[in-house]
Write a protein that holds these residues in place. Sequence first.
Motif, mmCIF file in Angstrom:
data_model
loop_
_atom_site.group_PDB
_atom_site.id
_atom_site.type_symbol
_atom_site.label_atom_id
_atom_site.label_comp_id
_atom_site.label_asym_id
_atom_site.label_seq_id
_atom_site.Cartn_x
_atom_site.Cartn_y
_atom_site.Cartn_z
ATOM 1 N N GLY A 96 -18.335 64.552 48.503
ATOM 2 C CA GLY A 96 -18.306 65.840 48.178
ATOM 3 C C GLY A 96 -18.022 65.047 46.054
ATOM 4 O O GLY A 96 -17.108 63.895 45.917
ATOM 5 N N PHE A 97 -18.740 65.285 44.979
ATOM 6 C CA PHE A 97 -17.834 65.305 43.761
ATOM 7 C C PHE A 97 -17.477 66.106 43.580
ATOM 8 O O PHE A 97 -16.565 67.110 43.897
ATOM 9 N N VAL A 98 -16.522 66.207 42.196
ATOM 10 C CA VAL A 98 -16.291 67.188 41.651
ATOM 11 C C VAL A 98 -16.583 67.867 40.080
ATOM 12 O O VAL A 98 -18.015 67.233 39.828
ATOM 13 N N THR A 99 -15.943 69.054 40.112
ATOM 14 C CA THR A 99 -16.792 68.965 39.280
ATOM 15 C C THR A 99 -15.336 70.947 38.283
ATOM 16 O O THR A 99 -14.491 71.193 39.494
ATOM 17 N N ASP A 100 -16.305 71.356 37.424
ATOM 18 C CA ASP A 100 -15.258 72.694 37.275
ATOM 19 C C ASP A 100 -15.514 73.468 37.707
ATOM 20 O O ASP A 100 -14.802 74.899 37.900
#
Length: 171
Positions: free
Chosen positions: A59-63
């Motif tokens: 999974g990715f990282v996001t705000d």
Amino acid sequence: MNIRYATMADLDDIASVESVCFPVLEAATKEEFEQRIKYFGNHFWLMFDEGKLIAFVDGFVTDEANLTDEMYENASMHNENGAWQMIFGVNTLPEYRRCGYAKELIKKAILDAREQNRRGLVLTCKESLVPYYSKFGFIDEGITDKSTHGNVLWHQMRLDFELRNNGVKQI
């Protein structure tokens, strides 16, 4: 068991494991995994048994605070400095299930997110898995309207490091 991050050399194995673990409408394609590894290979936690990929979490990282369908399809939305670690998939080959391997990968993803000073982690799951993820401190936020991935009803779950398991702010 060995846990490490993904490289392009893992692409075929990752796509193969995914195809065994998820129905066609829910499974990511090899092309999608290629983009994911390109943008956030360091947010894939791979587990091997004598060189064989048996399980992984990615999974990715996001705000962005909520997991959306667009995130699955657009790896370029990854923001390495984002607040939230999204979990797109928890995959374990059927013959290796119920041995604690997914648990170890999830714990490693949580540990990495804490060490990277993320706000927490977000995932979606089917209703039957809500109790499983609750054991890690994830709180069920109910059925999400942000994701209908694979034409399924998904529960969004969140592990917020600022909150205790019962949702009360830490003192």
